[in-house]
Scaffold this motif. Structure first.
Motif, PDB file in Angstrom:
ATOM      1  N   THR A  55       0.876  -1.302  -0.056  1.00 34.11           N
ATOM      2  CA  THR A  55      -0.101   0.051   0.083  1.00 34.11           C
ATOM      3  C   THR A  55       0.793   1.248  -0.013  1.00 34.11           C
ATOM      4  O   THR A  55       1.692   1.198   0.888  1.00 34.11           O
ATOM      5  N   LYS A  57       0.888   5.285   0.155  1.00 32.98           N
ATOM      6  CA  LYS A  57      -0.092   6.527   0.249  1.00 32.98           C
ATOM      7  C   LYS A  57       0.640   7.711  -0.308  1.00 32.98           C
ATOM      8  O   LYS A  57       1.690   7.950  -0.158  1.00 32.98           O
ATOM      9  N   SER A 102       6.563   2.645   1.519  1.00 32.25           N
ATOM     10  CA  SER A 102       5.776   1.578   1.313  1.00 32.25           C
ATOM     11  C   SER A 102       6.466   0.217   1.221  1.00 32.25           C
ATOM     12  O   SER A 102       5.607  -0.795   1.417  1.00 32.25           O
ATOM     13  N   THR A 136      -5.498   8.559  -4.175  1.00 33.47           N
ATOM     14  CA  THR A 136      -4.684   8.949  -2.930  1.00 33.47           C
ATOM     15  C   THR A 136      -3.865   7.887  -2.413  1.00 33.47           C
ATOM     16  O   THR A 136      -2.878   8.067  -1.775  1.00 33.47           O
ATOM     17  N   THR A 137      -4.183   6.575  -2.688  1.00 31.99           N
ATOM     18  CA  THR A 137      -3.574   5.329  -2.085  1.00 31.99           C
ATOM     19  C   THR A 137      -3.491   4.265  -3.056  1.00 31.99           C
ATOM     20  O   THR A 137      -4.419   4.085  -3.903  1.00 31.99           O
TER      21      THR A 137
END
Length: 147
Positions: A55, A57, A102, A136-137
């Motif tokens: 993930t 961000k 990440s 946004t992610t």
């Protein structure tokens, strides 16, 4: 660079032939602790390639802190990571960037971004998906050699 660590004194291993997910943890070069799920693509019809779900961000107004190489429109014989592979690979990761935080690493092969397949993507299409403003992610599925 991502370094594997032990969890509660145990190295987690996936049983032979199992398609269930298992978890690994890592520490980035900047000292951030990461938690990733490693899956076997056979459970998703992908032929048994082990992958890591990451993930990323995004930080508003900042870049991702990565560069990519490859794509089906590029000369796959010049792929520095896996010669002959036309996949999308991470070629640069800037320290302290969202990409590094990440857990992405140089040489990671990007298989999916937010559920969209990149295994047969052009270079420009991969850039568009990674930099799309509405995301946004980013949920990124990668293959890392050696896992």
């Amino acid at each position: 660079m991502v370094t594997s660590v032990q969890i509660e004194g145990k190295i987690q291993q996936k049983p032979e032939g199992s398609c269930d997910d298992f978890v690994t943890c890592a520490v980035t070069s900047s000292g951030n602790f990461l938690h990733h799920t490693i899956t076997n693509m056979a459970s998703m019809g992908g032929g048994g390639i082990p992958c890591i779900d990451i993930t990323l961000k995004k930080i508003p107004g900042a870049g991702l802190g990565l560069s990519i190489a490859g794509g089906i429109d590029q000369d796959k014989s010049k792929n520095p990571f896996v010669p002959g592979d036309a996949g999308i690979f991470v070629s640069v990761v800037k320290p302290g960037s969202p990409a590094e935080l990440s857990g992405l690493a140089i040489g990671d092969k990007i298989l999916e971004v937010n559920g969209l397949d990149l295994t047969m993507s052009t270079h420009s299409h991969a850039i568009k998906l990674l930099t799309k403003e509405k995301y946004t992610t980013l949920k990124i599925k990668i293959h890392r050699r050696g896992i």
